[in-house]
Design a protein around this motif. Structure first.
Motif, PDB file in Angstrom:
ATOM      1  N   VAL A  20       0.645  -0.528   0.297  1.00  0.00           N
ATOM      2  CA  VAL A  20       0.261  -0.128   0.265  1.00  0.00           C
ATOM      3  C   VAL A  20       0.999   1.461  -0.192  1.00  0.00           C
ATOM      4  N   ALA A  21       2.006   1.051   0.667  1.00  0.00           N
ATOM      5  CA  ALA A  21       2.573   2.572   0.954  1.00  0.00           C
ATOM      6  C   ALA A  21       3.169   2.757  -0.474  1.00  0.00           C
ATOM      7  N   ARG A  22       3.693   1.426  -1.389  1.00  0.00           N
ATOM      8  CA  ARG A  22       3.918   2.284  -2.525  1.00  0.00           C
ATOM      9  C   ARG A  22       3.475   2.509  -3.421  1.00  0.00           C
ATOM     10  N   HIS A  23       1.654   1.896  -3.449  1.00  0.00           N
ATOM     11  CA  HIS A  23       1.075   2.614  -4.173  1.00  0.00           C
ATOM     12  C   HIS A  23       0.649   3.793  -3.514  1.00  0.00           C
ATOM     13  N   LEU A  24       1.014   4.351  -2.744  1.00  0.00           N
ATOM     14  CA  LEU A  24       1.124   6.016  -2.616  1.00  0.00           C
ATOM     15  C   LEU A  24       1.294   6.893  -2.536  1.00  0.00           C
ATOM     16  N   VAL A  25       3.081   6.061  -2.337  1.00  0.00           N
ATOM     17  CA  VAL A  25       4.203   7.159  -3.034  1.00  0.00           C
ATOM     18  C   VAL A  25       4.091   6.897  -4.118  1.00  0.00           C
ATOM     19  N   TYR A  26       3.650   6.580  -5.193  1.00  0.00           N
ATOM     20  CA  TYR A  26       3.891   6.443  -6.876  1.00  0.00           C
ATOM     21  C   TYR A  26       2.534   7.724  -7.227  1.00  0.00           C
ATOM     22  N   ALA A  27       1.170   6.922  -6.103  1.00  0.00           N
ATOM     23  CA  ALA A  27       0.356   8.135  -6.480  1.00  0.00           C
ATOM     24  C   ALA A  27       0.651   9.715  -6.352  1.00  0.00           C
ATOM     25  N   GLY A  28       1.844  10.406  -5.026  1.00  0.00           N
ATOM     26  CA  GLY A  28       1.545  11.273  -4.852  1.00  0.00           C
ATOM     27  C   GLY A  28       2.972  12.052  -6.133  1.00  0.00           C
ATOM     28  N   THR A  29       4.271  11.001  -6.657  1.00  0.00           N
ATOM     29  CA  THR A  29       4.877  11.362  -7.186  1.00  0.00           C
ATOM     30  C   THR A  29       4.555  11.575  -8.574  1.00  0.00           C
ATOM     31  N   MET A  30       3.385  11.160  -9.522  1.00  0.00           N
ATOM     32  CA  MET A  30       2.629  10.854 -10.693  1.00  0.00           C
ATOM     33  C   MET A  30       1.488  11.464 -10.634  1.00  0.00           C
ATOM     34  N   MET A  31       1.601  12.515  -9.159  1.00  0.00           N
ATOM     35  CA  MET A  31       0.050  12.863  -9.793  1.00  0.00           C
ATOM     36  C   MET A  31      -0.245  14.615 -10.216  1.00  0.00           C
ATOM     37  N   ASP A  32       0.814  15.389 -10.434  1.00  0.00           N
ATOM     38  CA  ASP A  32       0.854  15.635 -11.957  1.00  0.00           C
ATOM     39  C   ASP A  32       1.572  15.910 -12.870  1.00  0.00           C
ATOM     40  N   GLU A  33       2.062  14.774 -12.822  1.00  0.00           N
ATOM     41  CA  GLU A  33       3.583  14.375 -14.171  1.00  0.00           C
ATOM     42  C   GLU A  33       2.259  13.705 -14.776  1.00  0.00           C
ATOM     43  N   ASN A  34       1.240  12.126 -14.591  1.00  0.00           N
ATOM     44  CA  ASN A  34       0.745  11.979 -15.408  1.00  0.00           C
ATOM     45  C   ASN A  34      -0.290  11.362 -13.745  1.00  0.00           C
ATOM     46  N   PRO A  35      -2.087  12.677 -13.958  1.00  0.00           N
ATOM     47  CA  PRO A  35      -2.852  12.345 -13.046  1.00  0.00           C
ATOM     48  C   PRO A  35      -3.100  10.719 -13.226  1.00  0.00           C
ATOM     49  N   GLU A  36      -3.511  10.007 -14.478  1.00  0.00           N
ATOM     50  CA  GLU A  36      -4.091   8.602 -15.020  1.00  0.00           C
ATOM     51  C   GLU A  36      -3.080   7.614 -13.733  1.00  0.00           C
ATOM     52  N   VAL A  37      -2.609   7.765 -14.367  1.00  0.00           N
ATOM     53  CA  VAL A  37      -1.997   7.040 -13.255  1.00  0.00           C
ATOM     54  C   VAL A  37      -1.286   7.108 -11.962  1.00  0.00           C
ATOM     55  N   ALA A  38      -2.072   8.102 -11.261  1.00  0.00           N
ATOM     56  CA  ALA A  38      -1.898   8.110  -9.849  1.00  0.00           C
ATOM     57  C   ALA A  38      -3.272   7.630  -9.518  1.00  0.00           C
ATOM     58  N   THR A  66      -8.296  14.243 -12.013  1.00  0.00           N
ATOM     59  CA  THR A  66      -8.172  14.012 -12.839  1.00  0.00           C
ATOM     60  C   THR A  66      -9.849  14.146 -13.418  1.00  0.00           C
ATOM     61  N   GLY A  67     -10.943  14.739 -12.219  1.00  0.00           N
ATOM     62  CA  GLY A  67     -11.896  15.257 -12.427  1.00  0.00           C
ATOM     63  C   GLY A  67     -12.766  14.075 -12.903  1.00  0.00           C
ATOM     64  N   ARG A  68     -12.592  13.160 -11.525  1.00  0.00           N
ATOM     65  CA  ARG A  68     -13.811  12.613 -11.293  1.00  0.00           C
ATOM     66  C   ARG A  68     -14.649  13.080 -10.095  1.00  0.00           C
ATOM     67  N   TYR A  69     -15.069  14.219 -10.053  1.00  0.00           N
ATOM     68  CA  TYR A  69     -15.037  14.909  -8.486  1.00  0.00           C
ATOM     69  C   TYR A  69     -16.189  14.808  -8.222  1.00  0.00           C
ATOM     70  N   ALA A  70     -17.512  14.013  -8.440  1.00  0.00           N
ATOM     71  CA  ALA A  70     -18.587  13.035  -7.320  1.00  0.00           C
ATOM     72  C   ALA A  70     -16.928  12.035  -6.463  1.00  0.00           C
ATOM     73  N   GLU A  71     -16.360  11.420  -7.210  1.00  0.00           N
ATOM     74  CA  GLU A  71     -15.757  10.478  -6.093  1.00  0.00           C
ATOM     75  C   GLU A  71     -15.084  11.221  -5.325  1.00  0.00           C
ATOM     76  N   ALA A  72     -14.066  12.284  -5.675  1.00  0.00           N
ATOM     77  CA  ALA A  72     -13.460  12.925  -4.994  1.00  0.00           C
ATOM     78  C   ALA A  72     -14.014  13.260  -4.167  1.00  0.00           C
ATOM     79  N   LEU A  73     -15.453  14.119  -3.949  1.00  0.00           N
ATOM     80  CA  LEU A  73     -16.017  14.668  -3.438  1.00  0.00           C
ATOM     81  C   LEU A  73     -16.432  13.618  -2.058  1.00  0.00           C
ATOM     82  N   ARG A  74     -16.618  12.393  -2.510  1.00  0.00           N
ATOM     83  CA  ARG A  74     -17.248  10.923  -1.658  1.00  0.00           C
ATOM     84  C   ARG A  74     -15.861  10.788  -0.550  1.00  0.00           C
ATOM     85  N   GLU A  75     -14.899  10.688  -1.385  1.00  0.00           N
ATOM     86  CA  GLU A  75     -13.510   9.662  -0.470  1.00  0.00           C
ATOM     87  C   GLU A  75     -13.179  11.164   0.960  1.00  0.00           C
ATOM     88  N   LEU A  76     -12.798  12.326  -0.336  1.00  0.00           N
ATOM     89  CA  LEU A  76     -12.930  13.916   0.788  1.00  0.00           C
ATOM     90  C   LEU A  76     -13.668  13.618   1.798  1.00  0.00           C
TER      91      LEU A  76
END
Length: 244
Positions: A20-38, A66-76
């Protein structure tokens, strides 16, 4: 991954926590470079640790960029309820805007306890408020929100964002020359914005990547992740059981 984030994975087995930690680190580092991969990495982390607060936070942030606003709202919203942390309320409000619900965004903003926010978070919320007012046809009101911010005291990048939103309000009010002048000054500065850094810190205390096989397995898993459809008004979903 910083120590506090790693501590939040203590309820998981070591192998699962490392995954899980690997996935979170990858998500953080890719957030700007490739949001879909993040987003794919955040979803992979969710599949293994849905009850962990920082996993819900990561998925919410990745969904937002990535523009998934309903999901973003739910998760945050779920993250805020789990932690009582109001850090991302501006993104929650902006997600309401992204769903075309500016009035709901303004209602939500009106209920936020401002004392729970630091000065930068209050400014972020003001920027969303300005946009939401403009969305309802009140660009003058949106400009008045911006004009209350003491922009000259802000860090340069945050000031650039404030000034560019000011330019948007000017343009909406027919003040095109003033808007263009602001953009010519601040748009180049904004364009130099650095990468989003969500789960890494200067100490670079990362997880134990025990083998190339583990990393390869993680990458293979991410490729198979598919986003689940989310209803606009969806509340918290029942978390998938994770390895304890």
């Amino acid at each position: 991954m910083d120590k506090d984030s790693r501590r939040r994975l203590n309820s998981l087995t070591k192998d699962n926590a490392d995954r899980v930690a690997r996935h979170l680190v990858y998500a953080g580092t890719m957030m700007d470079e490739n949001p879909e991969v993040a987003y794919e990495h955040a979803q992979a982390a969710y599949r293994h640790a849905a009850r962990v607060d920082i996993v819900r936070e990561a998925l919410g942030l990745a969904a937002y960029v990535t523009g998934r606003y309903a999901e973003a709202l739910r998760e945050l919203r779920t993250y805020r309820r789990m932690t009582d942390d109001y850090t991302h309320v501006a993104i929650e409000a902006d997600s309401e805007r992204g769903l075309g619900r500016a009035e709901k965004a303004l209602s939500f903003i009106a209920e936020i306890p401002m004392k729970r926010l630091d000065s930068e978070a209050q400014i972020e919320l003001a920027l969303v408020t300005s946009g939401a007012r403009a969305d309802t046809g009140d660009s003058e009101g949106g400009l008045s929100v911006i004009e209350k911010i003491k922009a000259e005291n802000l860090q340069q990048m945050l000031r650039a964002r404030v000034e560019l939103i000011r330019a948007d309000r000017y343009e909406e009010l027919g003040r095109e020359d003033e808007a263009e002048e602001i953009r010519s000054t601040w748009a180049p500065i904004f364009a130099e914005e650095g990468e989003v850094d969500v789960y890494q810190d200067e100490e670079e205390e990362t997880v134990d990547e025990s083998s190339d096989a583990d990393s390869a397995a993680d990458d293979s898993e991410v490729e198979g992740v598919e986003a689940e459809p989310v209803a606009e008004e969806a509340e918290d979903t029942k978390p998938e059981a994770e390895e304890q």
